[in-house]
Design a protein around this motif. Structure first.
Motif, PDB file in Angstrom:
ATOM      1  N   GLY A 174       1.143  -1.039  -0.028  1.00 26.65           N
ATOM      2  CA  GLY A 174       0.237   0.150  -0.033  1.00 26.65           C
ATOM      3  C   GLY A 174       0.628   1.400   0.248  1.00 26.65           C
ATOM      4  O   GLY A 174       0.372   2.351   0.360  1.00 26.65           O
ATOM      5  N   VAL A 209      -3.445   0.216  -5.401  1.00 28.67           N
ATOM      6  CA  VAL A 209      -2.396   1.761  -3.969  1.00 28.67           C
ATOM      7  C   VAL A 209      -3.787   2.810  -4.418  1.00 28.67           C
ATOM      8  O   VAL A 209      -4.629   2.592  -3.058  1.00 28.67           O
ATOM      9  CB  VAL A 209      -1.341   2.763  -4.376  1.00 28.67           C
ATOM     10  N   ASP A 210      -3.893   3.272  -4.990  1.00 27.63           N
ATOM     11  CA  ASP A 210      -5.278   4.909  -5.208  1.00 27.63           C
ATOM     12  C   ASP A 210      -4.479   5.559  -6.861  1.00 27.63           C
ATOM     13  O   ASP A 210      -3.977   5.436  -7.154  1.00 27.63           O
ATOM     14  CB  ASP A 210      -4.574   5.660  -4.303  1.00 27.63           C
ATOM     15  N   GLY A 212      -5.664   7.481  -7.614  1.00 25.84           N
ATOM     16  CA  GLY A 212      -6.098   9.365  -7.859  1.00 25.84           C
ATOM     17  C   GLY A 212      -4.439   9.176  -7.555  1.00 25.84           C
ATOM     18  O   GLY A 212      -4.430  10.654  -8.496  1.00 25.84           O
ATOM     19  N   LEU A 213      -3.754   8.693  -7.077  1.00 23.71           N
ATOM     20  CA  LEU A 213      -2.102   8.856  -6.872  1.00 23.71           C
ATOM     21  C   LEU A 213      -1.966   8.568  -8.590  1.00 23.71           C
ATOM     22  O   LEU A 213      -0.723   9.086  -8.980  1.00 23.71           O
ATOM     23  CB  LEU A 213      -1.782   8.072  -6.294  1.00 23.71           C
TER      24      LEU A 213
END
Length: 250
Positions: A174, A209-210, A212-213
Motif C-alpha cells: 500500500g 494503491v490509489d 488518484g495517485l
C-alpha cells in the motif's frame, strides 16, 4: 511477466542440500534443446542486444521450478556457482532458491542477492522480475531505501530495473511513495525495458494503491513520460482518460 509469482507457495524441503553440479545435471536432463533458438530470440541474445551472449538449455519455467524445489537447501556458495554460470536457466534457478529461502534469513539473503545484482548476475528482465520485489523489495519495505536510488542511477540497465521492480513490494503493502520517486528518476531513460518497467509500476500504483495517485502523477508527468511508459501506465484507465493523457505528450 510474472515469472516468479506463486513460487513461494510451493512445498520445500529445506533440509536437502546437494550441489550446484547436481542441480545443473537435473536441469540438463529435463531440457529441450529444440527450445534454444526461440529462447535466444525472445531474450534478445544477438550482438548488441540487451541479452548478448546469454546461453540457454531450453527449459520451461514450470519445469525449472519443479526441479528447484528439491534444491532449496543448497549452500549459498553453491548458489553462487549457479549465479555465476553463463547459462540463463542456472541463474534463474539460483534466484528461485534465494526467493524460497528469503524468509529463513532475510538479512543474509538480501545482502547475498544485492551482491549478485552488483556483479551483474541478475542480468536479464525475467531474472530481475522473478526476484527483485521478493527479496530486496521485501527487505527494504520497513528500512531505509537509499540503495534503490543508487541502483536507479547506475549505468547498468539491470540495476535500474531492479530499483524499479523492487518497489512492487512496497506497492503491495500500500505504499507508492518510492515507486513514484524512482519512476521520476527513470523517466528520461530511453531503454525500452526501463520504460516498460516504469509504466508497469505506475499502472500497479493505480490498480493496487490509489487510482488518484496515478492520475495525479500523470497530470504532472504525462508530457515527459515515454510513449511506452504512458501506454503501460494508462492501460487500466478509461478510454477517455487514455486519450487525454496521450494528448499531453509533446
Amino acid at each position: 511477466m510474472a515469472l516468479g509469482r506463486g513460487f513461494a507457495a510451493y512445498p520445500y524441503n529445506f533440509g536437502m542440500n546437494g550441489t550446484a553440479a547436481e542441480l545443473k545435471a537435473a536441469l540438463a536432463a529435463a531440457a529441450d534443446p529444440g527450445k534454444i533458438p526461440g529462447l535466444s530470440r525472445f531474450f534478445q541474445t544477438g550482438r548488441g542486444d540487451y541479452g548478448e551472449g546469454d546461453q540457454f538449455l531450453g527449459m520451461t519455467v514450470p519445469t525449472t521450478r519443479r526441479i528447484v524445489k528439491s534444491f532449496v537447501g543448497l549452500p549459498l556458495e553453491q548458489v553462487d556457482q549457479l549465479l555465476d554460470s553463463a547459462v540463463h536457466e542456472h541463474r534463474f534457478a539460483g534466484l528461485l532458491i534465494l526467493v524460497a529461502r528469503y524468509r529463513t534469513d532475510p538479512a543474509t539473503i538480501a545482502d547475498f542477492y544485492l551482491a549478485a545484482v552488483r556483479r551483474q548476475r541478475v542480468n536479464n528482465w525475467d531474472l530481475v522480475d522473478c526476484s527483485a520485489e521478493f527479496i530486496l523489495g521485501e527487505y527494504l519495505f520497513d528500512r531505509p531505501r537509499d540503495i534503490l536510488f543508487e541502483l536507479a542511477a547506475s549505468d547498468s540497465i539491470w540495476e535500474r530495473r531492479v530499483a524499479m521492480l523492487s518497489t512492487f513490494a512496497f506497492i503491495k503493502h500500500g505504499d507508492a511513495s518510492t515507486t513514484l520517486e524512482i519512476a521520476t528518476i527513470l523517466t528520461p531513460d530511453r531503454q525500452d525495458l526501463i520504460q516498460k518497467a516504469v509504466g508497469w509500476m505506475l499502472r500497479e500504483v493505480g490498480k493496487r494503491v490509489d487510482p488518484g495517485l496515478l492520475t495525479d502523477y500523470l497530470d504532472a508527468h504525462a508530457a515527459t513520460l515515454s510513449r511506452t511508459s504512458l501506454s503501460y501506465a494508462t492501460e487500466h484507465l478509461t478510454p477517455e482518460q487514455r486519450i487525454h493523457y496521450r494528448s499531453l505528450k509533446n
